[in-house]
Scaffold this active site. Structure first.
Site, short mmCIF file in Angstrom:
data_model
loop_
_atom_site.label_atom_id
_atom_site.label_comp_id
_atom_site.label_asym_id
_atom_site.label_seq_id
_atom_site.Cartn_x
_atom_site.Cartn_y
_atom_site.Cartn_z
CD GLU A 22 -0.64 0.68 3.65
OE1 GLU A 22 -1.05 1.82 3.36
OE2 GLU A 22 -0.55 0.26 4.81
CE LYS A 84 -6.24 6.87 5.93
NZ LYS A 84 -6.29 7.15 7.38
CB VAL A 104 -5.17 -1.96 4.56
CG1 VAL A 104 -5.57 -3.43 4.51
CG2 VAL A 104 -3.82 -1.80 5.25
CG ASP A 136 -13.16 6.23 12.94
OD1 ASP A 136 -13.08 5.51 11.91
OD2 ASP A 136 -12.32 7.10 13.20
CB SER A 138 -10.46 0.92 9.50
OG SER A 138 -9.75 0.92 8.27
CB ALA A 139 -13.06 1.45 4.58
CE LYS A 157 -1.87 1.66 11.90
NZ LYS A 157 -2.93 1.27 11.02
#
Ligand code: PSU
Ligand code: MN
Length: 296
Positions: A22, A84, A104, A136, A138-139, A157
């Site tokens: 990525e 992004k 990602v 929130d 992440s996709a 993370k």
């Protein structure tokens, strides 16, 4: 619209190993001027393990799979000015001819488009802390649910809600495997995550991926513990998240903000770990890709 570089296209056609990388990590994940060396080192590690690197970005109105060194330089030089690009942003970025660094999730779409089955990153996105107030998520997670790709990362993370992220991956049918470990690594730290099934070798990882893909459409995550990780960053993570919230940092800006804060306030210790784990993950993804090709 999706353009695969000749070297990667030839390798894919011949069933030789190809590993995607990525570029959000290159443009947004490191301090200005430092992402390029990380991207180059990841590519070098993939080559030295016997696979072809295919770094993904949006350039000149095309989703590109495999960049020349000059093209990688363009993405790195743009830094935070690069968009992004997650799955939702790909079409927009292509249509507007904007320069885009894929996350990602965005890179997984490129893998599906081009037939690349292996991918290395630093750490996956996931469910952010405080998701009960603001969802929130992440996709990256939704993309993992629909791409037949094996992703090597250093786990999840620790700035995220790790337990919630692991629950969602289970819901989505995405297996999380520990690379020579029984506990999920937490990106900067090799320890502290929930238990995960352990795999010992590249051959084993390749065999699990093959069996999984005969049965499911989703990704396989191989979580590799960082070498020389740091175990004491939790107070800094809390400070970073509090600062992000105070400064009104939201959405896509949260992860780069927190990473930059940690790199800064840890005296560069998180930076060293992040650099090293990105390269090590690239090398491991290549070893697994090579094992997979041999088993075919
Ligand atoms: N791992 C790193 N550095 C990064 C990222 C991962 O070592 O910058 C990026 C990846 O591109 C990942 C993204 O997809 O962070 C997640 O962002 P978000 O939380 O906004 O979905
Ligand atoms: Mn988000």
């Amino acid at each position: 619209m999706t353009l695969v570089a000749p070297e990667a296209a030839d390798a894919l056609a011949a069933g030789r190993p190809v590993v995607a990388l990525e570029t959000t990590i290159v443009a947004h994940g490191f301090p200005a001027g430092e992402g390029l060396a990380v991207g180059r080192e990841c590519e070098r590690r993939i080559r030295s393990a016997g696979a072809v690197p295919a770094t993904v970005a949006v350039l000149d109105g095309e989703l590109r799979v495999g960049l020349s060194d000059e093209e990688l330089e363009r993405v790195a030089a743009a830094g935070p000015a690069a968009r992004k690009v997650g799955p939702r942003d790909l079409g927009l970025c292509v249509a507007l001819g904007a320069l885009g660094a894929t996350t990602v999730g965005g890179t997984l779409v490129a893998c599906e488009q081009s037939g690349v089955r292996f991918f290395a990153t630093g750490g996956l996105g996931g469910v952010h802390r405080g998701w009960t107030d603001r969802p929130d998520v992440s996709a990256d997670l939704a993309a993992l649910a629909r791409a037949q790709v094996l992703v090597v990362s250093s786990g999840v993370k620790s700035l995220l809600d790790v337990a919630a992220t692991v629950e969602v991956l289970e819901t989505l049918g995405v297996p999380l495997l520990g690379w020579q470990t029984d506990e999920l690594p937490l990106f900067y730290s090799a320890h502290g995550g929930p238990p995960v099934p352990r795999i010992e070798s590249a051959e084993e990882a390749a065999a699990v991926a093959r069996a999984h893909w005969q049965l499911s459409r989703s990704a396989v995550v191989v979580a590799r513990p960082p070498v020389d990780g740091v175990d004491d960053v939790e107070p800094l993570i809390e400070a970073a998240l509090a600062e992000a919230s105070r400064a009104g940092v939201r959405g896509q800006a949260v992860t780069p903000f927190v990473l930059a804060y940690l790199h800064d306030r840890s005296g560069g210790r998180t930076l060293d770990v992040n650099r090293r784990l990105a390269a090590d993950n690239a090398g491991l993804a290549a070893e697994i890709a090579v094992a997979f090709s041999r088993q075919s």
